[in-house]
Scaffold this motif. Sequence first.
Motif, PDB file in Angstrom:
ATOM      1  N   PHE A 295      43.360 -27.756   5.181  1.00  0.00           N
ATOM      2  CA  PHE A 295      43.634 -28.581   6.353  1.00  0.00           C
ATOM      3  C   PHE A 295      43.313 -27.798   7.631  1.00  0.00           C
ATOM      4  O   PHE A 295      43.764 -26.668   7.815  1.00  0.00           O
ATOM      5  CB  PHE A 295      45.105 -29.011   6.384  1.00  0.00           C
ATOM      6  CG  PHE A 295      45.493 -29.937   5.268  1.00  0.00           C
ATOM      7  CD1 PHE A 295      45.453 -31.309   5.451  1.00  0.00           C
ATOM      8  CD2 PHE A 295      45.879 -29.434   4.037  1.00  0.00           C
ATOM      9  CE1 PHE A 295      45.806 -32.176   4.421  1.00  0.00           C
ATOM     10  CE2 PHE A 295      46.231 -30.289   3.008  1.00  0.00           C
ATOM     11  CZ  PHE A 295      46.199 -31.671   3.197  1.00  0.00           C
ATOM     12  N   ILE A 296      42.541 -28.437   8.506  1.00  0.00           N
ATOM     13  CA  ILE A 296      42.239 -27.870   9.824  1.00  0.00           C
ATOM     14  C   ILE A 296      43.370 -28.263  10.774  1.00  0.00           C
ATOM     15  O   ILE A 296      44.266 -29.021  10.395  1.00  0.00           O
ATOM     16  CB  ILE A 296      40.872 -28.359  10.334  1.00  0.00           C
ATOM     17  CG1 ILE A 296      40.889 -29.882  10.485  1.00  0.00           C
ATOM     18  CG2 ILE A 296      39.772 -27.920   9.375  1.00  0.00           C
ATOM     19  CD1 ILE A 296      39.611 -30.453  11.094  1.00  0.00           C
ATOM     20  N   PRO A 297      43.378 -27.775  12.050  1.00  0.00           N
ATOM     21  CA  PRO A 297      44.476 -28.095  12.963  1.00  0.00           C
ATOM     22  C   PRO A 297      44.730 -29.590  13.099  1.00  0.00           C
ATOM     23  O   PRO A 297      43.818 -30.403  13.204  1.00  0.00           O
ATOM     24  CB  PRO A 297      44.013 -27.481  14.290  1.00  0.00           C
ATOM     25  CG  PRO A 297      43.176 -26.322  13.865  1.00  0.00           C
ATOM     26  CD  PRO A 297      42.460 -26.783  12.634  1.00  0.00           C
ATOM     27  N   GLY A 298      46.029 -29.958  13.044  1.00  0.00           N
ATOM     28  CA  GLY A 298      46.444 -31.355  13.144  1.00  0.00           C
ATOM     29  C   GLY A 298      47.798 -31.546  12.483  1.00  0.00           C
ATOM     30  O   GLY A 298      48.404 -30.587  11.981  1.00  0.00           O
ATOM     31  N   THR A 299      48.296 -32.793  12.463  1.00  0.00           N
ATOM     32  CA  THR A 299      49.562 -33.140  11.815  1.00  0.00           C
ATOM     33  C   THR A 299      49.274 -34.141  10.699  1.00  0.00           C
ATOM     34  O   THR A 299      48.561 -35.142  10.924  1.00  0.00           O
ATOM     35  CB  THR A 299      50.538 -33.751  12.826  1.00  0.00           C
ATOM     36  OG1 THR A 299      50.777 -32.806  13.879  1.00  0.00           O
ATOM     37  CG2 THR A 299      51.869 -34.080  12.163  1.00  0.00           C
ATOM     38  N   TYR A 300      49.814 -33.886   9.506  1.00  0.00           N
ATOM     39  CA  TYR A 300      49.479 -34.688   8.334  1.00  0.00           C
ATOM     40  C   TYR A 300      50.760 -35.090   7.589  1.00  0.00           C
ATOM     41  O   TYR A 300      51.743 -34.338   7.558  1.00  0.00           O
ATOM     42  CB  TYR A 300      48.576 -33.897   7.370  1.00  0.00           C
ATOM     43  CG  TYR A 300      47.349 -33.307   8.013  1.00  0.00           C
ATOM     44  CD1 TYR A 300      46.141 -33.995   8.004  1.00  0.00           C
ATOM     45  CD2 TYR A 300      47.390 -32.051   8.640  1.00  0.00           C
ATOM     46  CE1 TYR A 300      45.006 -33.459   8.584  1.00  0.00           C
ATOM     47  CE2 TYR A 300      46.260 -31.499   9.225  1.00  0.00           C
ATOM     48  CZ  TYR A 300      45.072 -32.209   9.196  1.00  0.00           C
ATOM     49  OH  TYR A 300      43.951 -31.669   9.780  1.00  0.00           O
ATOM     50  N   ASP A 301      50.730 -36.288   6.961  1.00  0.00           N
ATOM     51  CA  ASP A 301      51.758 -36.697   6.008  1.00  0.00           C
ATOM     52  C   ASP A 301      51.258 -36.328   4.610  1.00  0.00           C
ATOM     53  O   ASP A 301      50.160 -36.737   4.209  1.00  0.00           O
ATOM     54  CB  ASP A 301      51.991 -38.213   6.092  1.00  0.00           C
ATOM     55  CG  ASP A 301      52.635 -38.610   7.408  1.00  0.00           C
ATOM     56  OD1 ASP A 301      53.453 -37.819   7.919  1.00  0.00           O
ATOM     57  OD2 ASP A 301      52.311 -39.697   7.920  1.00  0.00           O
ATOM     58  N   LEU A 302      52.051 -35.561   3.897  1.00  0.00           N
ATOM     59  CA  LEU A 302      51.628 -35.058   2.589  1.00  0.00           C
ATOM     60  C   LEU A 302      51.829 -36.132   1.527  1.00  0.00           C
ATOM     61  O   LEU A 302      52.908 -36.299   0.958  1.00  0.00           O
ATOM     62  CB  LEU A 302      52.407 -33.783   2.248  1.00  0.00           C
ATOM     63  CG  LEU A 302      52.168 -32.613   3.205  1.00  0.00           C
ATOM     64  CD1 LEU A 302      52.980 -31.405   2.790  1.00  0.00           C
ATOM     65  CD2 LEU A 302      50.690 -32.263   3.284  1.00  0.00           C
ATOM     66  N   THR A 303      50.775 -36.871   1.281  1.00  0.00           N
ATOM     67  CA  THR A 303      50.745 -37.914   0.262  1.00  0.00           C
ATOM     68  C   THR A 303      49.485 -37.726  -0.568  1.00  0.00           C
ATOM     69  O   THR A 303      48.649 -36.867  -0.271  1.00  0.00           O
ATOM     70  CB  THR A 303      50.740 -39.311   0.907  1.00  0.00           C
ATOM     71  OG1 THR A 303      49.532 -39.453   1.671  1.00  0.00           O
ATOM     72  CG2 THR A 303      51.942 -39.514   1.819  1.00  0.00           C
ATOM     73  N   THR A 304      49.346 -38.543  -1.619  1.00  0.00           N
ATOM     74  CA  THR A 304      48.142 -38.429  -2.452  1.00  0.00           C
ATOM     75  C   THR A 304      46.878 -38.713  -1.646  1.00  0.00           C
ATOM     76  O   THR A 304      45.800 -38.217  -1.973  1.00  0.00           O
ATOM     77  CB  THR A 304      48.220 -39.416  -3.626  1.00  0.00           C
ATOM     78  OG1 THR A 304      48.509 -40.729  -3.121  1.00  0.00           O
ATOM     79  CG2 THR A 304      49.296 -39.002  -4.599  1.00  0.00           C
TER      80      THR A 304
END
Length: 382
Positions: free
Chosen positions: A66-75
Motif C-alpha cells: 500500500f502506498i500513502p493513503g487511508t484504506y479499509d482492510l477488506t477482501t
Amino acid sequence: MGIFDKIKEKLSHEFIDIVEWLDYTDDTIAHRFERYQNEIKNGAKLIVREGQTAVFVNEGQLADVFIPGTYDLTTKNLPVLATLKGWKYGFNSPFKAEVYFVNTHLFTDEKWGTKNPITLSDDRFGLVEIRAFGTYAFKISDAGKFIIDIVGTDNNFTNFEINEHLKSLIATRFTDTVGEANLPIELYAANTSELSETCREVMAPEFEFVGISLEKFYIENVSMPEDLKKEIFEYSRLDKLDMQKLAQFKAAKAMEAAAKNEGGTAGAGMGMGMGFVLAQQMGNMVGGTQMGAQQTFPPSAVGGAAAVPPPMPAAVQYYYALNGAQQGPVSFDQLKALFANRTINKESLVWKQGMGGWAALQEVEELKSFLGGNTPPPLPDA
C-alpha cells in the motif's frame, strides 16, 4: 502473567481497528506493526503516511503493498492476501498477517570508505596503493522486495544494519571501477566528480536488486602514500621542464654553492673559475674603454699608428651527453661544476670543436683534472 491478564491483552489488541506507524526516529527503515498473534480486525483502517509504504506478508510470502493513503482492510483492498488465504466471499474477523511499514524518504550523508588500501598498477610507478572515502544517499524503491530479501523477520530494521551491507558492496564495486578505469595515478584525485558518477552507474543495478535506489554517490578524497605524492610532483615538474635549461640552472647553482665553500678544493677551483670569468669581463670592459679612447684620438694625435691589441681567444665550449641526449654548450668551469654535483661523471661522453668524435670525460686531457690526483712528479736531482 495470570489467565485474566492474557485475556485482557488479547481483547485490547483484537479490538484495535487502526493500523498505522508514527516514526519518531531518523534511522528506522522498516518497522513491523505489533499486535496480538498478528491478528487484524476485519474492516480495520490502514493509514499510510507520506514517505511510507505498508507491506503485508503472509507466512513469509509477499502479499499486498500500500502506498500513502487511508484504506479499509477488506477482501477488496487485500486481493493478494485474500487469494493466499482462500477467501472467496469475505473473511471472518480477525485475520492474521504481518504488516511492515517501510520508510521511503531519502537517507542522506551515509558514510563509506575503503577499509584496506586498493592496489593499482601504474605504467610509471608500478604497483601503488590508494585509499578513498565519501558519502552516498539512498531510498527504498521496492518496499516488498526489500522486506522479503533484506529485512526478513526483523521487527525494527535501521539504516545502520543495511549500511554494513551497502558499504561492503560499495568498496567492492569501487575497487573494480578504478581498476578498469586504468587512469594515471594522479588523475584519480583530480577527477572525483566523473569517477563518482561512473561508480554510481555501476553500483545502481546492485542496489536495485534488493529494492534500494542509489540516488547519490560522492568520492570526497582519494589518498596515497606521502612518498608516492612526492614522486608524482617531481615527475610532473620534470615533464614540463626544458632539460637543457634545467642542467644549466643546476650548473649555475652548483658553481654558486662551490664558490661559497671556500674550505674545499672544489670551492677553490670554482672560486678561481668565477674569478677568471669576472677578470675576463673586467678585461672586456677595460679593453672597450681603451678602444673607445683610441677611437676618440686619431693616430696623428699620438704621433704614430695606434697599437690595436689582438682579439681575445674564443673560450672553449663543451657538449656533453645526459640521459641519451646532447646538452650544451657549456664552458670549462660549468662542465667542472656539473662534474662536482654529479650530474655527469668520468664515463660521461663529451665533445668540443676539433675532436674527431665523442669521448669519455676521463680520456680528454684537460678534463682529467676533474678526477683529482694531479700531483706533480718529484724534482730531478741537482
